[in-house]
Design a protein around this motif. Sequence first.
Motif, PDB file in Angstrom:
ATOM      1  N   ASN A   3       0.828  -1.198   0.000  1.00  0.00           N
ATOM      2  CA  ASN A   3       0.000   0.000   0.000  1.00  0.00           C
ATOM      3  C   ASN A   3       0.870   1.259   0.000  1.00  0.00           C
ATOM      4  N   PHE A   4       1.946   1.238   0.808  1.00  0.00           N
ATOM      5  CA  PHE A   4       2.883   2.362   0.851  1.00  0.00           C
ATOM      6  C   PHE A   4       3.519   2.582  -0.515  1.00  0.00           C
ATOM      7  N   TYR A   5       3.967   1.489  -1.139  1.00  0.00           N
ATOM      8  CA  TYR A   5       4.576   1.582  -2.470  1.00  0.00           C
ATOM      9  C   TYR A   5       3.584   2.162  -3.478  1.00  0.00           C
ATOM     10  N   GLN A   6       2.336   1.708  -3.429  1.00  0.00           N
ATOM     11  CA  GLN A   6       1.301   2.195  -4.359  1.00  0.00           C
ATOM     12  C   GLN A   6       1.035   3.688  -4.137  1.00  0.00           C
ATOM     13  N   GLU A   7       0.975   4.109  -2.869  1.00  0.00           N
ATOM     14  CA  GLU A   7       0.763   5.532  -2.576  1.00  0.00           C
ATOM     15  C   GLU A   7       1.913   6.376  -3.098  1.00  0.00           C
ATOM     16  N   PHE A   8       3.156   5.911  -2.876  1.00  0.00           N
ATOM     17  CA  PHE A   8       4.321   6.647  -3.366  1.00  0.00           C
ATOM     18  C   PHE A   8       4.319   6.705  -4.888  1.00  0.00           C
ATOM     19  N   LYS A   9       3.990   5.602  -5.530  1.00  0.00           N
ATOM     20  CA  LYS A   9       3.931   5.558  -6.989  1.00  0.00           C
ATOM     21  C   LYS A   9       2.888   6.550  -7.503  1.00  0.00           C
ATOM     22  N   ASN A  10       1.723   6.599  -6.881  1.00  0.00           N
ATOM     23  CA  ASN A  10       0.685   7.560  -7.288  1.00  0.00           C
ATOM     24  C   ASN A  10       1.148   8.996  -7.067  1.00  0.00           C
ATOM     25  N   PHE A  11       1.814   9.226  -5.954  1.00  0.00           N
ATOM     26  CA  PHE A  11       2.331  10.566  -5.651  1.00  0.00           C
ATOM     27  C   PHE A  11       3.327  11.010  -6.716  1.00  0.00           C
ATOM     28  N   ALA A  12       4.252  10.125  -7.069  1.00  0.00           N
ATOM     29  CA  ALA A  12       5.308  10.471  -8.025  1.00  0.00           C
ATOM     30  C   ALA A  12       4.760  10.605  -9.438  1.00  0.00           C
ATOM     31  N   ILE A  13       3.859   9.739  -9.820  1.00  0.00           N
ATOM     32  CA  ILE A  13       3.365   9.722 -11.199  1.00  0.00           C
ATOM     33  C   ILE A  13       2.340  10.812 -11.450  1.00  0.00           C
ATOM     34  N   LYS A  14       1.514  11.117 -10.483  1.00  0.00           N
ATOM     35  CA  LYS A  14       0.440  12.089 -10.709  1.00  0.00           C
ATOM     36  C   LYS A  14       0.933  13.514 -10.794  1.00  0.00           C
ATOM     37  N   GLY A  15       2.209  13.748 -10.635  1.00  0.00           N
ATOM     38  CA  GLY A  15       2.730  15.085 -10.888  1.00  0.00           C
ATOM     39  C   GLY A  15       3.173  15.851  -9.674  1.00  0.00           C
TER      40      GLY A  15
END
Length: 143
Positions: A3-15
Motif C-alpha cells: 500500500n505504501f509503495y502504491q501511494e508513493f507511486k501515485n504521488f510520483a506519477i500524478k505530478g
Amino acid sequence: MRNFYQEFKNFAIKGNMIDMAIGIIIGTAFNNVINTLVKKVIMPPLSMLTDDVNLSNRKYILREASEDLEEVAIGYGEMFEVLIDFLIIALTIFIVVRGINRFKSRAEDPEDQAVETPKNIELLSNLERLMKEQNDLLRESKK
C-alpha cells in the motif's frame, strides 16, 4: 508495504513530485539570477553612493585578530545584501503571482469574451444561471 509503495507511486506519477522538482530547479536558477542582479547591478551604484565602500565587506569587529586568535566580527554588510536579495525575490514573486491571478480570474469569467472560457467554467456558469432562474420562478410561484 505494498500500500505504501502504491501511494508513493501515485504521488510520483500524478505530478506532485515532478511539479515540486521543477519548482526547486527553477527556484535555484532564479536565485542565481537574483544574486547576480544584486551583486553586479544594484550594489555597485549603492557602493558609489557610499564613497566606494563595498557593503559586503562592512562589519563590526568584536575582537581583532592576533597571532593566536581569529577575528570575531558581525558582518552587517552581508546581511544588507541578503535583505536586498530577499526583497527583490519577494517583489518578483508577488508580481508573477499577481499576473497569474489576473489572467486566471479573466479566464474564469464567462462574460469576458477576450479570453476563451474553459468548458467546465462555462458549464458551471450556465448551471448557476439556470439554478438562479429556477429559484426565482419558485419564489414567484409561492407568492
